[in-house]
Write a protein that holds these residues in place. Structure first.
Motif, PDB file in Angstrom:
ATOM      1  N   ARG A  60      11.872 -33.177  73.098  1.00 32.83           N
ATOM      2  CA  ARG A  60      12.308 -34.400  72.052  1.00 32.83           C
ATOM      3  C   ARG A  60      11.612 -34.374  70.775  1.00 32.83           C
ATOM      4  O   ARG A  60      12.428 -34.725  69.992  1.00 32.83           O
ATOM      5  N   TRP A  61      10.498 -33.595  70.800  1.00 34.76           N
ATOM      6  CA  TRP A  61       9.642 -33.781  69.067  1.00 34.76           C
ATOM      7  C   TRP A  61       9.958 -32.554  68.470  1.00 34.76           C
ATOM      8  O   TRP A  61       9.969 -31.641  68.949  1.00 34.76           O
ATOM      9  N   GLU A  62      10.217 -32.707  67.241  1.00 34.58           N
ATOM     10  CA  GLU A  62      10.405 -31.608  66.249  1.00 34.58           C
ATOM     11  C   GLU A  62       9.346 -31.690  65.015  1.00 34.58           C
ATOM     12  O   GLU A  62       9.040 -32.727  64.635  1.00 34.58           O
ATOM     13  N   ALA A  84       7.306 -31.393  73.969  1.00 37.34           N
ATOM     14  CA  ALA A  84       7.777 -32.750  74.792  1.00 37.34           C
ATOM     15  C   ALA A  84       6.856 -33.866  74.042  1.00 37.34           C
ATOM     16  O   ALA A  84       7.220 -34.916  74.331  1.00 37.34           O
ATOM     17  N   SER A  85       5.634 -33.886  73.664  1.00 42.98           N
ATOM     18  CA  SER A  85       5.184 -34.788  73.092  1.00 42.98           C
ATOM     19  C   SER A  85       4.766 -34.369  71.405  1.00 42.98           C
ATOM     20  O   SER A  85       4.827 -33.382  71.119  1.00 42.98           O
ATOM     21  N   CYS A  91       0.570 -28.803  68.115  1.00 44.65           N
ATOM     22  CA  CYS A  91      -0.205 -27.744  68.559  1.00 44.65           C
ATOM     23  C   CYS A  91       0.480 -26.196  68.812  1.00 44.65           C
ATOM     24  O   CYS A  91      -0.127 -25.184  68.463  1.00 44.65           O
ATOM     25  N   LEU A  92       1.941 -26.321  69.196  1.00 36.62           N
ATOM     26  CA  LEU A  92       2.607 -25.273  68.914  1.00 36.62           C
ATOM     27  C   LEU A  92       2.870 -24.721  67.544  1.00 36.62           C
ATOM     28  O   LEU A  92       3.009 -23.418  67.332  1.00 36.62           O
ATOM     29  N   ALA A  93       2.752 -25.419  66.526  1.00 35.79           N
ATOM     30  CA  ALA A  93       2.911 -25.072  65.092  1.00 35.79           C
ATOM     31  C   ALA A  93       1.580 -24.215  64.854  1.00 35.79           C
ATOM     32  O   ALA A  93       1.798 -23.283  63.681  1.00 35.79           O
ATOM     33  N   VAL A  94       0.413 -24.381  65.207  1.00 37.62           N
ATOM     34  CA  VAL A  94      -0.859 -23.855  64.567  1.00 37.62           C
ATOM     35  C   VAL A  94      -0.938 -22.506  64.683  1.00 37.62           C
ATOM     36  O   VAL A  94      -1.079 -21.686  63.426  1.00 37.62           O
ATOM     37  N   PRO A  95      -0.439 -21.710  65.701  1.00 34.64           N
ATOM     38  CA  PRO A  95      -0.306 -20.237  65.512  1.00 34.64           C
ATOM     39  C   PRO A  95       0.421 -19.641  64.363  1.00 34.64           C
ATOM     40  O   PRO A  95       0.413 -18.596  63.743  1.00 34.64           O
ATOM     41  N   VAL A 118       0.978 -43.599  70.312  1.00 36.12           N
ATOM     42  CA  VAL A 118       1.731 -44.719  69.705  1.00 36.12           C
ATOM     43  C   VAL A 118       3.165 -44.240  69.538  1.00 36.12           C
ATOM     44  O   VAL A 118       4.288 -44.470  69.830  1.00 36.12           O
ATOM     45  N   LEU A 119       3.298 -43.233  68.731  1.00 38.95           N
ATOM     46  CA  LEU A 119       4.476 -42.586  68.322  1.00 38.95           C
ATOM     47  C   LEU A 119       5.148 -42.061  69.643  1.00 38.95           C
ATOM     48  O   LEU A 119       6.431 -42.454  69.836  1.00 38.95           O
ATOM     49  N   ASP A 120       4.463 -41.374  70.753  1.00 31.06           N
ATOM     50  CA  ASP A 120       5.056 -40.955  71.932  1.00 31.06           C
ATOM     51  C   ASP A 120       5.621 -42.208  72.642  1.00 31.06           C
ATOM     52  O   ASP A 120       6.605 -42.245  73.132  1.00 31.06           O
ATOM     53  N   TRP A 121       4.895 -43.422  72.617  1.00 32.19           N
ATOM     54  CA  TRP A 121       5.230 -44.595  73.369  1.00 32.19           C
ATOM     55  C   TRP A 121       6.397 -45.244  72.813  1.00 32.19           C
ATOM     56  O   TRP A 121       7.506 -45.361  73.516  1.00 32.19           O
ATOM     57  N   LEU A 122       6.662 -45.044  71.462  1.00 34.13           N
ATOM     58  CA  LEU A 122       7.815 -45.644  70.918  1.00 34.13           C
ATOM     59  C   LEU A 122       9.279 -44.737  71.171  1.00 34.13           C
ATOM     60  O   LEU A 122      10.069 -45.385  71.686  1.00 34.13           O
ATOM     61  N   VAL A 123       8.883 -43.318  71.307  1.00 35.94           N
ATOM     62  CA  VAL A 123      10.086 -42.449  71.831  1.00 35.94           C
ATOM     63  C   VAL A 123      10.277 -42.708  73.345  1.00 35.94           C
ATOM     64  O   VAL A 123      11.638 -42.883  73.651  1.00 35.94           O
ATOM     65  N   GLU A 124       9.258 -42.994  74.038  1.00 38.94           N
ATOM     66  CA  GLU A 124       9.579 -43.152  75.553  1.00 38.94           C
ATOM     67  C   GLU A 124      10.345 -44.383  75.861  1.00 38.94           C
ATOM     68  O   GLU A 124      10.712 -44.479  76.737  1.00 38.94           O
TER      69      GLU A 124
END
Length: 182
Positions: A60-62, A84-85, A91-95, A118-124
């Motif tokens: 869900r995160w971009e 997903a978070s 982390c996927l962006a670093v490489p 907190v950002l994840d909590w809001l989306v959840e």
């Protein structure tokens, strides 16, 4: 996020960032937010967003990294990742950032801190979140938008740091009956 772009909500609340000396609950130490800030300081526009209406378990995160006008010509690649978070997405962006020639170390994986949690909590809890670090401005600026779920209005906040924006968001959420566990 389409509702945010089209202005689908009628009421907009502008949040005022606290003064720099007002501490937040560890937001200023969040490695992922500091990572976004570092990218913006290099003249880029870094955006992380999520739609709270997405089904659980879906990515869900971009994360989007756009070359601002001040970005060096040799590293003007646009980068997009999904996860997903919020922390996983970064982390996927670093490489990809390393491969694109940005001065980022492979060991520099942003660790989720209080702000990203907190950002994840809001989306959840069904809210749509948009956080942008804009290195294309004359002075680095942040924009935080939160809407949907239990909110009946769009909450908008701008400021000099992500920590200040998140810190001033908490009382506004509390006024609306949402107590974020920080």
């Amino acid at each position: 996020m389409n509702d945010l772009k089209r202005g689908g909500y009628h009421a907009v609340t502008r949040l005022r960032c606290p003064r720099a000396e007002e501490p937040g609950p560890g937001f200023e130490e969040d490695a992922a937010l500091l990572f976004l800030e570092r990218l913006a300081e290099q003249g880029r526009v870094a955006i992380i967003s999520a739609d709270g209406r997405t089904n659980p378990g879906e990515a869900r995160w971009e994360f989007h990294l756009l070359p601002g006008m001040g970005a060096p010509e040799e590293s003007r690649e646009r980068i997009r990742t999904a996860g997903a978070s919020a922390g996983q997405c970064l982390c996927l962006a670093v490489p990809r950032l390393c491969a694109g020639g940005l001065p980022v170390s492979e060991e520099e994986f942003p660790v989720e801190g209080t702000g990203t949690l907190v950002l994840d909590w809001l989306v959840e809890h069904g809210m749509t979140v948009f956080l942008k670090a804009d290195g294309d401005r004359p002075a680095l600026g942040w924009t935080l938008l939160v809407q949907g779920g239990p909110l009946t209005e769009l909450l908008r906040n701008g400021g000099r740091t992500a920590a200040a924006c998140l810190h001033s968001l908490l009382p506004k959420l509390h006024e609306r009956g949402l107590v974020v566990p920080v």
